[in-house]
Design a protein around this motif. Structure first.
Motif, short mmCIF file in Angstrom:
data_model
loop_
_atom_site.label_atom_id
_atom_site.label_comp_id
_atom_site.label_asym_id
_atom_site.label_seq_id
_atom_site.Cartn_x
_atom_site.Cartn_y
_atom_site.Cartn_z
N LYS A 185 -4.34 6.77 2.00
CA LYS A 185 -5.47 6.64 1.00
C LYS A 185 -6.89 6.44 1.15
O LYS A 185 -7.79 7.01 0.72
CB LYS A 185 -4.71 5.55 0.03
N ASN A 186 -6.85 5.40 2.23
CA ASN A 186 -8.18 5.13 2.78
C ASN A 186 -8.79 6.16 3.49
O ASN A 186 -10.04 6.52 3.37
CB ASN A 186 -7.91 3.97 3.75
N GLU A 187 -8.08 7.03 4.43
CA GLU A 187 -8.54 7.97 5.27
C GLU A 187 -9.09 9.21 4.14
O GLU A 187 -10.02 9.84 4.34
CB GLU A 187 -7.59 8.68 6.26
N ALA A 188 -8.26 9.54 3.25
CA ALA A 188 -8.67 10.44 2.16
C ALA A 188 -9.73 10.31 1.43
O ALA A 188 -10.80 10.86 1.19
CB ALA A 188 -7.51 10.89 1.30
N LYS A 189 -9.93 8.96 1.10
CA LYS A 189 -11.37 8.41 0.43
C LYS A 189 -12.54 8.78 1.32
O LYS A 189 -13.45 9.27 0.97
CB LYS A 189 -11.20 7.11 -0.14
N ALA A 190 -12.22 8.41 2.57
CA ALA A 190 -13.38 8.30 3.43
C ALA A 190 -13.87 9.72 3.87
O ALA A 190 -14.96 10.15 4.33
CB ALA A 190 -13.03 7.51 4.90
N SER A 191 -12.91 10.77 4.16
CA SER A 191 -12.97 12.01 4.60
C SER A 191 -13.36 13.08 3.48
O SER A 191 -14.20 13.82 3.64
CB SER A 191 -11.88 12.68 5.35
N PHE A 192 -12.78 12.67 2.23
CA PHE A 192 -12.65 14.01 1.31
C PHE A 192 -13.44 13.36 -0.13
O PHE A 192 -13.74 14.01 -1.06
CB PHE A 192 -11.57 14.59 0.87
N GLY A 193 -13.68 12.09 -0.27
CA GLY A 193 -13.87 11.46 -1.50
C GLY A 193 -13.15 11.52 -2.47
O GLY A 193 -13.35 11.61 -3.80
N ASP A 194 -11.90 11.63 -2.29
CA ASP A 194 -10.84 11.85 -3.11
C ASP A 194 -9.52 11.31 -2.65
O ASP A 194 -8.92 11.59 -1.58
CB ASP A 194 -10.45 13.44 -3.32
N ASP A 195 -8.96 10.10 -3.19
CA ASP A 195 -7.85 9.15 -2.46
C ASP A 195 -6.71 9.63 -3.25
O ASP A 195 -5.67 8.65 -3.25
CB ASP A 195 -8.36 7.84 -2.52
N ARG A 196 -6.49 10.67 -3.94
CA ARG A 196 -5.02 10.95 -4.57
C ARG A 196 -4.03 11.33 -3.35
O ARG A 196 -4.29 12.02 -2.58
CB ARG A 196 -5.26 12.36 -5.35
#
Length: 680
Positions: A185-196
């Protein structure tokens, strides 16, 4: 055709697009952050526009800044490369609204395939095989554990908007599911701006095989065969090849047909990739569709003879594909090795710094290809002529040059070294030689590891799975093992080099004095406990060794030992040489017999006690601290998480202990070896 295109990316892919655009007579515009002011892609492009500070969120994925650069430069089209804005449907729509062509698929296809949950549903509707899993979104770690248990371990936790190995974790139990959910979730938020996040069954003994598709705006869609991408670390591809050594003709045809069907279902045009997981019985399941050019596209270009970037540009300009499915032929075999700025001797941790030496092997066998090994070639002033007689081809896609900086803000990939041969054995042999000849200094890098993989029996036999690295290098990488016969050959080479150094010193001495310096007639070469007595012949060299023109001080040597060629990287030491070959890094001492006798009497140096500290292994940002002062920690327990190069790195305790002090807090930026915490 377009007169000017802007490349909304950086590094090697930006340089790659510039090369094709120049070949087509199209002007190029680069964008750059403060960190990339002197980058190679900026120097190669016809124009360059500054778009902000180093963090990607404030520059390369700041859509308003990129759109302003497009407007100000007057570009008629935009190539997004991969990563950054390449799979952002709103970016494609914004370009369409301003009348600028997007060199990629329509926004509707990005929407449909860019979300992994939606894409799996569409794939199933199109008759494509899919992996069992939970297609709904996961709210929290507790729900992740519950769903994982229902699916059955092992499971794959994945970011819905992810790609490139970011936001992906494999969990084998509840604890790993809980930890993996939060990290993904953290990596997704940081990399894509989307933590789904979603969860699916992890197929054991899996191969990662993908199909390259290509479509135009007139309803034509074809596939260009497959790529084997099973050599991965932390779900990030390391080595790719085309074709796959595993597929048979029937499976290849079936996978290609399903990939084309999926592309047609979403009215796909441009280059794209449909990724599958394949089990040991050649059952295959849809993973995702990447609606962009892939990092590994060069191997497809090498076996098909097509320029995918050129075809993408022509499709974006409204042209029809120049070939049908029946026109696609696969010739020979191609392999790509991804050269990363990560230190395999330190658990593959990211490495940053200046490239004090960067000398890739000479490209060869390629028509009109730029040679970045030279300054004029790197900037587009020189080409390599095609040689139809060449038994192999060597290609190096890169975005750096000697003296450049590797930044902590972006992906750690430095270059993509590719080789082609008439068959797989020839392609592997060419890659071995190319890796041996690649000179890179100043940072930690994975060249030795790549070389070790090329020599690994399981890789040579084609017995691959996505667990290859974890299974074959369970304790990490500490250098390639070397056979005694090869060590003997290297010892004789080192002795020959020492003889050349001594002969040159004697020559200088003879000029300055009235007496001739006496040269040894034999040497003793040692490495660890191994000892080799090397006699010199009348020519002052060991029998069977030809240094091939190597002279003292040269950093690269192409030598022959008993008729077998070897390409070595060479550093002269006080009493010998450091030789690097096939992933092995050897410091071979070469002494006269008398000095060797005395050296054997020297006591070994004792190592000091290890420090009771947790040091930051790379420059990065502290994401979390998992313990408190006074906590008793166990071996393997999570202590902290540090983010570097868009990846989260979990730091664990190496032994039992008690936390005495904590020096860093979440959000802190740390330098390499800065103390995070201390233990009693």
């Amino acid at each position: 055709m377009f007169k000017k295109i802007l490349i909304a990316n950086r590094g090697e892919i930006a340089c790659r697009v510039v090369k094709t655009a120049r070949k087509m007579g199209i002007g190029t515009v680069a964008v750059y952050s403060d960190a990339d002011r002197d980058a190679l892609h900026v120097r190669m492009a016809d124009e360059a526009v500054h778009i902000g500070p180093p963090p990607a969120a404030e520059s390369y994925i700041a859509m308003d800044k990129v759109l302003a650069a497009i407007r100000d430069s007057g570009a008629e089209a935009v190539h997004p490369g991969y990563g950054f804005l390449s799979e952002r449907a709103e970016f494609a729509r914004a370009l369409e609204e301003t009348g600028v062509a997007f060199i990629g698929p329509p926004a509707s296809a990005i929407d449909a395939m860019g979300d992994k949950i939606t894409s799996k549903k569409l794939a199933a509707e199109a008759g494509v095989s899919t992996v069992p899993g939970h297609m709904g979104l996961i709210a929290d770690a507790d729900e992740a554990v519950k769903i994982a248990g229902e699916i059955g371990y092992p499971v794959m936790i994945k970011a819905s908007a992810g790609g490139g190995g970011k936001g992906m974790r494999i969990a084998w139990n509840d604890a790993e599911a809980r930890e993996g959910f939060q990290s993904s979730k953290n990596e997704a938020k940081a990399s894509f701006g989307d933590d789904r996040i979603f969860i699916e069954k992890f197929v054991t003994q899996p191969r990662h095989i993908e199909i390259q598709v290509l479509g135009d705006r007139h309803g034509n869609v074809i596939h260009l065969g497959e790529r084997e991408c099973s050599i991965q670390r932390r779900n990030q591809k390391v080595i790719e090849e085309a074709p796959s050594p595993f597929l048979d003709a029937g499976t290849r045809a079936a996978m290609g047909a399903q990939a084309v069907a999926l592309a047609k279902a979403v009215d796909y045009c441009s280059a794209g990739t449909v990724e599958f997981i394949v089990d040991g019985d050649r059952n295959f399941y849809f993973l995702e569709m990447n609606t962009r050019l892939q990092v590994e596209h060069p191997v497809t270009e090498l076996v098909t003879g097509l320029d995918l970037v050129e075809l993408m540009i022509r499709v974006a300009a409204g042209e029809r594909l120049p070939l049908a499915q029946g026109d696609v032929t696969l010739d020979g075999w191609a392999i790509e090795s991804r050269l990363y700025a990560e230190d395999p001797y330190r658990g593959f941790l990211p490495s940053i710094g200046r490239l004090t030496r960067y000398r890739p092997p000479q490209e060869r066998g390629l028509a009109g290809t730029l040679d970045p090994a030279t300054p004029e070639g790197a900037l587009g002033g020189a080409t390599v002529s095609a040689d139809a007689r060449s038994p192999v081809r060597v290609r190096n896609d890169t975005g750096v040059c000697e003296g450049g900086e590797i930044s902590r803000y972006y992906d750690p990939m430095i270059a993509k070294l590719c080789t082609w041969g008439p068959d797989r054995d020839a392609a592997i042999a060419a890659m071995r030689d190319a890796l041996d000849a690649f000179e890179l200094e100043g940072i930690g890098h994975n060249l030795p590891f790549l070389a070790a993989v090329m020599d690994h029996p399981r890789f040579v036999e084609g017995r691959l799975t996505t667990a290859f690295i974890a299974e074959e290098f369970p304790d990490g990488f500490n250098g390639a093992a070397i056979a005694e016969a090869d060590l003997r050959r290297l010892a004789h080479v080192a002795a020959a080099m020492r003889a050349a150094v001594d002969a040159r010193a004697a020559s200088v001495s003879g000029v300055l004095t009235n007496h001739e310096r006496k040269l040894p007639k034999a040497y003793v070469a040692t490495f660890g406990d191994a000892r080799f007595d090397v006699a010199l012949n009348g020519r002052g060299a060991p029998d069977g060794v030809d240094l091939g023109g190597w002279a003292p001080g040269a950093r690269l040597a192409r030598v022959t030992v008993d008729g077998a060629p070897m390409t070595l990287k060479v550093d002269q030491l006080t009493e010998g040489f450091r030789l690097r070959w096939r992933g092995a890094d050897l410091a071979i001492a070469v002494r006269s017999p008398r000095l060797a006798e005395l050296a054997a009497l020297m006591p070994p140096r004792e190592d000091g006690a290890s420090a009771k500290q947790l040091l930051c292994p790379m420059p990065g940002l502290v994401v979390s601290i998992a313990v408190a002062v006074g906590d008793e920690v166990q071996e393997g327990q999570t202590l902290a998480t540090v983010e570097a190069m868009k990846m989260e790195n979990v730091l664990r305790a190496e032994r039992k202990g008690k936390v005495r002090t904590i020096h860093a807090a979440p959000g802190a930026s740390l330098a390499v070896d800065e103390v995070i915490m201390e233990f009693e």
